[in-house]
Design a protein around this motif. Structure first.
Motif, PDB file in Angstrom:
ATOM      1  N   VAL A  50     -21.138  31.066 -30.390  1.00 41.14           N
ATOM      2  CA  VAL A  50     -19.947  31.907 -30.232  1.00 41.14           C
ATOM      3  C   VAL A  50     -20.294  33.387 -30.350  1.00 41.14           C
ATOM      4  N   THR A  51     -21.525  33.702 -30.739  1.00 41.63           N
ATOM      5  CA  THR A  51     -21.915  35.073 -31.030  1.00 41.63           C
ATOM      6  C   THR A  51     -22.250  35.839 -29.751  1.00 41.63           C
ATOM      7  N   ARG A  52     -21.682  37.038 -29.637  1.00 44.79           N
ATOM      8  CA  ARG A  52     -21.942  37.900 -28.488  1.00 44.79           C
ATOM      9  C   ARG A  52     -22.638  39.180 -28.959  1.00 44.79           C
ATOM     10  N   ILE A  53     -23.378  39.790 -28.058  1.00 43.86           N
ATOM     11  CA  ILE A  53     -24.032  41.067 -28.356  1.00 43.86           C
ATOM     12  C   ILE A  53     -23.010  42.182 -28.268  1.00 43.86           C
ATOM     13  N   ALA A  54     -23.006  43.056 -29.274  1.00 41.72           N
ATOM     14  CA  ALA A  54     -22.197  44.272 -29.245  1.00 41.72           C
ATOM     15  C   ALA A  54     -23.148  45.461 -29.256  1.00 41.72           C
ATOM     16  N   LEU A  55     -23.238  46.164 -28.145  1.00 42.90           N
ATOM     17  CA  LEU A  55     -24.150  47.304 -27.998  1.00 42.90           C
ATOM     18  C   LEU A  55     -23.432  48.577 -28.429  1.00 42.90           C
ATOM     19  N   GLU A  56     -24.000  49.247 -29.425  1.00 46.27           N
ATOM     20  CA  GLU A  56     -23.364  50.457 -29.960  1.00 46.27           C
ATOM     21  C   GLU A  56     -24.098  51.709 -29.470  1.00 46.27           C
ATOM     22  N   LEU A 112     -11.922  60.561 -27.008  1.00 45.41           N
ATOM     23  CA  LEU A 112     -11.537  59.376 -27.763  1.00 45.41           C
ATOM     24  C   LEU A 112     -10.363  58.646 -27.129  1.00 45.41           C
ATOM     25  N   ASP A 113      -9.592  59.341 -26.314  1.00 47.62           N
ATOM     26  CA  ASP A 113      -8.377  58.727 -25.762  1.00 47.62           C
ATOM     27  C   ASP A 113      -8.571  58.189 -24.348  1.00 47.62           C
ATOM     28  N   ALA A 114      -9.822  58.055 -23.895  1.00 46.95           N
ATOM     29  CA  ALA A 114     -10.093  57.484 -22.568  1.00 46.95           C
ATOM     30  C   ALA A 114     -10.064  55.964 -22.662  1.00 46.95           C
ATOM     31  N   ALA A 115      -9.252  55.316 -21.844  1.00 51.27           N
ATOM     32  CA  ALA A 115      -9.017  53.877 -21.954  1.00 51.27           C
ATOM     33  C   ALA A 115     -10.294  53.070 -21.723  1.00 51.27           C
ATOM     34  N   TRP A 116     -10.393  51.959 -22.449  1.00 47.82           N
ATOM     35  CA  TRP A 116     -11.527  51.047 -22.339  1.00 47.82           C
ATOM     36  C   TRP A 116     -11.134  49.800 -21.553  1.00 47.82           C
ATOM     37  N   PRO A 117     -12.011  49.296 -20.677  1.00 48.06           N
ATOM     38  CA  PRO A 117     -11.737  48.021 -19.992  1.00 48.06           C
ATOM     39  C   PRO A 117     -11.706  46.878 -21.004  1.00 48.06           C
ATOM     40  N   GLU A 118     -10.742  46.010 -20.876  1.00 51.03           N
ATOM     41  CA  GLU A 118     -10.570  44.926 -21.847  1.00 51.03           C
ATOM     42  C   GLU A 118     -11.803  44.043 -21.954  1.00 51.03           C
ATOM     43  N   GLU A 119     -12.473  43.800 -20.842  1.00 53.78           N
ATOM     44  CA  GLU A 119     -13.603  42.876 -20.860  1.00 53.78           C
ATOM     45  C   GLU A 119     -14.847  43.464 -21.509  1.00 53.78           C
ATOM     46  N   LEU A 120     -14.847  44.771 -21.762  1.00 56.82           N
ATOM     47  CA  LEU A 120     -16.045  45.417 -22.299  1.00 56.82           C
ATOM     48  C   LEU A 120     -15.977  45.717 -23.782  1.00 56.82           C
ATOM     49  N   VAL A 121     -14.872  45.411 -24.439  1.00 54.29           N
ATOM     50  CA  VAL A 121     -14.742  45.718 -25.865  1.00 54.29           C
ATOM     51  C   VAL A 121     -14.312  44.468 -26.622  1.00 54.29           C
ATOM     52  N   GLY A 122     -15.112  44.081 -27.626  1.00 55.85           N
ATOM     53  CA  GLY A 122     -14.741  42.947 -28.466  1.00 55.85           C
ATOM     54  C   GLY A 122     -14.172  43.383 -29.798  1.00 55.85           C
ATOM     55  N   THR A 150     -22.064  40.559 -22.917  1.00 56.70           N
ATOM     56  CA  THR A 150     -22.288  41.704 -23.797  1.00 56.70           C
ATOM     57  C   THR A 150     -21.090  42.640 -23.778  1.00 56.70           C
ATOM     58  N   VAL A 151     -20.769  43.210 -24.935  1.00 56.35           N
ATOM     59  CA  VAL A 151     -19.689  44.192 -25.020  1.00 56.35           C
ATOM     60  C   VAL A 151     -20.243  45.503 -25.576  1.00 56.35           C
ATOM     61  N   VAL A 152     -19.477  46.562 -25.385  1.00 55.41           N
ATOM     62  CA  VAL A 152     -19.779  47.857 -25.979  1.00 55.41           C
ATOM     63  C   VAL A 152     -18.995  47.976 -27.279  1.00 55.41           C
ATOM     64  N   LEU A 153     -19.623  48.534 -28.290  1.00 55.48           N
ATOM     65  CA  LEU A 153     -18.957  48.757 -29.579  1.00 55.48           C
ATOM     66  C   LEU A 153     -18.592  50.231 -29.717  1.00 55.48           C
ATOM     67  N   VAL A 193     -28.443  48.047 -31.321  1.00 59.20           N
ATOM     68  CA  VAL A 193     -28.655  49.406 -30.817  1.00 59.20           C
ATOM     69  C   VAL A 193     -30.009  49.439 -30.122  1.00 59.20           C
ATOM     70  N   SER A 194     -30.202  50.421 -29.278  1.00 55.08           N
ATOM     71  CA  SER A 194     -31.482  50.558 -28.593  1.00 55.08           C
ATOM     72  C   SER A 194     -32.122  51.895 -28.913  1.00 55.08           C
TER      73      SER A 194
END
Length: 257
Positions: free
Chosen positions: A118-124, A163-173, A147-150, A94-95
């Motif tokens: 293998v570890t990626r950053i997940a920004l919440e 909550l029902d707005a679609a997320w891009p596949e590449e941005l969510v792990g 980096t992905v969004v959490l 988090v920032s």
């Protein structure tokens, strides 16, 4: 999605346990994944690694890097190094730095620490941190490769994001599955933080549109069940709480079937 989604026991749901205790609790409660919060990464890592080896539970995330204006500190580097050594899928970050450009640069520095792992950053993003909108989180994540969004259902709701707005596949792990009983909006950052850390309820027992949240996520992303609740902690021992949360989350994911 229901047949392929794996659930993870978040550290926040059983905060009184040691990190290796979270792994063992996850195994006993039927979670294939777990997350840990490390206060002393290098000292705690061997026990976590042993628990992972003995139980077969996989480590989804390690918490938590809190970036400030000073950038990536030695403590952040130790946590990132440990996450990489443990083969955690994600390092939850988090920032608290109001300068978006500086936050982006700090994430770039953190990504360099993780390079080759293998570890990626997940920004919440959260309403009571410096990254307090989905758009800001996506901009920053796109600027730092890997980096992905959490997405967390509660935090998105409190940021007034649909909550029902679609997320891009590449941005969510992965995503965090939770719920909250009150539909009313807390009035200040301190109240928002208190709600998130003390007043969550099991998935499906609150007011959030979790069905819409799940449909908006990329297919089969893991779901970390994060329910920080003083009431649940007072009423249920950690293992009983974990079982309750797994059952509640499973019912939400399968639509109650």
């Amino acid at each position: 999605m229901a047949d392929r989604t794996e659930l993870s026991l978040s550290a926040g749901s059983v905060l009184e346990l040691t990190p290796d205790g979270v792994i063992r609790c996850a195994a006993e409660a039927g979670f294939p994944l777990a997350g840990v919060r490390l206060a002393d990464p290098r000292a705690q890592a061997p026990a976590v690694a042993d628990a992972v080896r003995r139980t077969g539970v996989r480590l989804l995330d390690v918490e938590v890097v809190r970036l400030g204006p000073a950038g990536v500190t030695d403590a952040h580097r130790r946590l990132a190094d440990t996450a990489a050594v443990l083969d955690a899928a994600f390092l939850l970050t988090v920032s608290e730095d109001p300068d978006e450009a500086r936050t982006t640069a700090s994430l770039g520095d953190l990504a360099e620490v993780l390079a080759g792992s293998v570890t990626r950053i997940a920004l919440e993003p959260m309403a009571f941190t410096a990254v307090r909108s989905r758009a800001a989180a996506e901009r920053i994540a796109r600027a730092v490769p890997g980096t992905v969004v959490l997405p967390d259902a509660l935090h998105l709701h409190r940021m007034r994001e649909p909550l029902d707005a679609a997320w891009p596949e590449e941005l969510v792990g992965y995503a965090q599955l939770t719920d909250v009983g009150s539909a009313s909006q807390p009035g200040d950052p301190e109240s928002l933080a208190h709600e998130a850390r003390h007043e969550r309820v099991p998935p499906g027992e609150g007011t959030l549109d979790l069905a819409g949240f799940l449909v908006a996520l990329p297919a089969a992303v893991p779901l970390a069940v994060e329910v920080q609740s003083d009431a649940l902690a007072a009423e249920h021992a950690p293992l009983d709480r974990a079982v309750l949360l797994r059952k509640a989350a499973s019912a939400v994911v399968t639509g109650g079937s």
